[in-house]
Design a protein around this motif. Structure first.
Motif, mmCIF file in Angstrom:
data_model
loop_
_atom_site.group_PDB
_atom_site.id
_atom_site.type_symbol
_atom_site.label_atom_id
_atom_site.label_comp_id
_atom_site.label_asym_id
_atom_site.label_seq_id
_atom_site.Cartn_x
_atom_site.Cartn_y
_atom_site.Cartn_z
ATOM 1 N N MET A 1 125.069 74.116 -39.064
ATOM 2 C CA MET A 1 125.603 73.795 -40.370
ATOM 3 C C MET A 1 124.729 74.460 -41.434
ATOM 4 O O MET A 1 123.517 74.494 -41.323
ATOM 5 N N ARG A 2 125.353 74.949 -42.488
ATOM 6 C CA ARG A 2 124.668 75.658 -43.554
ATOM 7 C C ARG A 2 124.780 74.873 -44.862
ATOM 8 O O ARG A 2 125.702 74.081 -45.051
ATOM 9 N N ALA A 3 123.825 75.090 -45.768
ATOM 10 C CA ALA A 3 123.800 74.383 -47.048
ATOM 11 C C ALA A 3 123.665 75.380 -48.189
ATOM 12 O O ALA A 3 123.018 76.426 -48.048
ATOM 13 N N ASP A 4 124.252 75.041 -49.309
ATOM 14 C CA ASP A 4 124.155 75.842 -50.527
ATOM 15 C C ASP A 4 122.864 75.440 -51.246
ATOM 16 O O ASP A 4 122.739 74.292 -51.688
ATOM 17 N N PHE A 43 122.444 62.101 -43.246
ATOM 18 C CA PHE A 43 123.520 62.280 -42.274
ATOM 19 C C PHE A 43 124.504 63.371 -42.685
ATOM 20 O O PHE A 43 125.589 63.474 -42.118
ATOM 21 N N GLY A 44 124.123 64.190 -43.652
ATOM 22 C CA GLY A 44 124.936 65.340 -44.021
ATOM 23 C C GLY A 44 125.974 65.105 -45.089
ATOM 24 O O GLY A 44 126.738 66.003 -45.423
ATOM 25 N N ARG A 45 126.023 63.919 -45.648
ATOM 26 C CA ARG A 45 126.973 63.609 -46.723
ATOM 27 C C ARG A 45 126.210 63.450 -48.021
ATOM 28 O O ARG A 45 125.830 62.346 -48.390
ATOM 29 N N GLN A 46 125.944 64.530 -48.701
ATOM 30 C CA GLN A 46 125.134 64.467 -49.903
ATOM 31 C C GLN A 46 126.028 64.280 -51.134
ATOM 32 O O GLN A 46 126.701 65.218 -51.563
ATOM 33 N N VAL A 56 131.114 73.332 -59.581
ATOM 34 C CA VAL A 56 130.871 74.771 -59.447
ATOM 35 C C VAL A 56 131.759 75.312 -58.334
ATOM 36 O O VAL A 56 131.598 74.943 -57.175
ATOM 37 N N LYS A 57 132.665 76.190 -58.694
ATOM 38 C CA LYS A 57 133.640 76.691 -57.723
ATOM 39 C C LYS A 57 133.206 77.991 -57.049
ATOM 40 O O LYS A 57 133.781 78.384 -56.060
ATOM 41 N N SER A 58 132.176 78.656 -57.567
ATOM 42 C CA SER A 58 131.768 79.935 -56.980
ATOM 43 C C SER A 58 131.051 79.720 -55.651
ATOM 44 O O SER A 58 130.329 78.750 -55.463
ATOM 45 N N ALA A 59 131.282 80.645 -54.753
ATOM 46 C CA ALA A 59 130.629 80.576 -53.443
ATOM 47 C C ALA A 59 129.165 80.987 -53.584
ATOM 48 O O ALA A 59 128.833 81.847 -54.410
ATOM 49 N N PRO A 60 128.300 80.401 -52.777
ATOM 50 C CA PRO A 60 126.884 80.791 -52.853
ATOM 51 C C PRO A 60 126.680 82.204 -52.322
ATOM 52 O O PRO A 60 127.409 82.650 -51.422
ATOM 53 N N GLU A 61 125.702 82.907 -52.887
ATOM 54 C CA GLU A 61 125.377 84.238 -52.392
ATOM 55 C C GLU A 61 124.720 84.148 -51.021
ATOM 56 O O GLU A 61 124.871 85.045 -50.209
ATOM 57 N N GLU A 62 123.981 83.084 -50.804
ATOM 58 C CA GLU A 62 123.347 82.863 -49.511
ATOM 59 C C GLU A 62 123.332 81.368 -49.225
ATOM 60 O O GLU A 62 123.466 80.548 -50.128
ATOM 61 N N THR A 63 123.191 81.040 -47.958
ATOM 62 C CA THR A 63 123.084 79.644 -47.551
ATOM 63 C C THR A 63 121.824 79.492 -46.703
ATOM 64 O O THR A 63 121.192 80.479 -46.333
ATOM 65 N N GLU A 64 121.473 78.246 -46.428
ATOM 66 C CA GLU A 64 120.303 77.992 -45.596
ATOM 67 C C GLU A 64 120.637 76.912 -44.567
ATOM 68 O O GLU A 64 121.627 76.197 -44.703
ATOM 69 N N PRO A 69 116.793 70.266 -45.084
ATOM 70 C CA PRO A 69 117.117 69.365 -46.200
ATOM 71 C C PRO A 69 117.564 67.978 -45.748
ATOM 72 O O PRO A 69 117.265 66.985 -46.414
ATOM 73 N N ARG A 70 118.255 67.893 -44.607
ATOM 74 C CA ARG A 70 118.635 66.567 -44.100
ATOM 75 C C ARG A 70 117.392 65.772 -43.719
ATOM 76 O O ARG A 70 117.313 64.569 -43.978
ATOM 77 N N PHE A 71 116.415 66.442 -43.115
ATOM 78 C CA PHE A 71 115.152 65.775 -42.782
ATOM 79 C C PHE A 71 114.462 65.307 -44.072
ATOM 80 O O PHE A 71 113.951 64.186 -44.136
ATOM 81 N N ALA A 72 114.475 66.161 -45.093
ATOM 82 C CA ALA A 72 113.868 65.800 -46.379
ATOM 83 C C ALA A 72 114.549 64.567 -46.970
ATOM 84 O O ALA A 72 113.883 63.696 -47.546
ATOM 85 N N GLN A 73 115.864 64.463 -46.821
ATOM 86 C CA GLN A 73 116.582 63.290 -47.304
ATOM 87 C C GLN A 73 116.153 62.039 -46.531
ATOM 88 O O GLN A 73 116.027 60.964 -47.099
ATOM 89 N N ALA A 74 115.919 62.206 -45.223
ATOM 90 C CA ALA A 74 115.453 61.075 -44.414
ATOM 91 C C ALA A 74 114.061 60.626 -44.857
ATOM 92 O O ALA A 74 113.784 59.418 -44.929
ATOM 93 N N VAL A 75 113.203 61.582 -45.181
ATOM 94 C CA VAL A 75 111.861 61.241 -45.684
ATOM 95 C C VAL A 75 111.998 60.521 -47.033
ATOM 96 O O VAL A 75 111.344 59.507 -47.273
#
Length: 137
Positions: A1-4, A43-46, A56-64, A69-75
């Motif tokens: 899974m990728r994130a903007d 759990f991936g529902r941010q 924001v409707k524009s697509a990201p130039e890159e994803t990660e 980030p999910r781990f960071a949310q858990a912390v």
């Protein structure tokens, strides 16, 4: 899974504002709401990311990779729960320290794009294979 990454920083900015308000007002309810946001993010529902996508409707130039980030949310969730425990038990130093730590991490991400929880995730991932190899020897 990728994130903007833009959505992640947007979420960090809102989190920064929410946690700053918690420290200023001492609002247990606001911290409880942020705790739910952290739990959903783990759990991936941010929720803040969903708001960003609606605005924001524009697509990201890159994803990660979305795992750090999910781990960071858990912390963040762990620190928010500790903050809640401090407020509910009237252990003010615990409440303030835990909330301030989560605020600092959110601010670093929002202002500088430095995700402390993501860096922790990467460090743990690097250390775990070495630990597994030593145990198996």
């Amino acid at each position: 899974m990728r994130a903007d990454p833009r959505a992640l920083r947007f979420g960090a900015a809102i989190t920064t504002l929410v946690l700053a308000l918690v420290l200023v007002t001492g609002s247990v309810w606001l911290l409880a709401a942020q705790t739910v946001v952290f739990a959903l993010g783990a759990f991936g529902r941010q929720p803040y990311g969903m708001l960003f996508k609606a605005l924001v409707k524009s697509a990201p130039e890159e994803t990660e990779d979305a795992r750090p980030p999910r781990f960071a949310q858990a912390v963040g969730f762990v620190f928010a729960v500790a903050g809640l425990a401090g407020y509910l038990t009237e252990i003010t130093p615990l409440a303030l320290a835990a909330t301030a730590a989560a605020l600092l991490a959110a601010f670093l991400n929002a202002a500088f794009g430095f995700c402390l929880g993501c860096e922790m995730y990467l460090l743990i991932r690097r250390l775990l294979p070495a630990a597994k190899m030593e145990v198996s020897k």
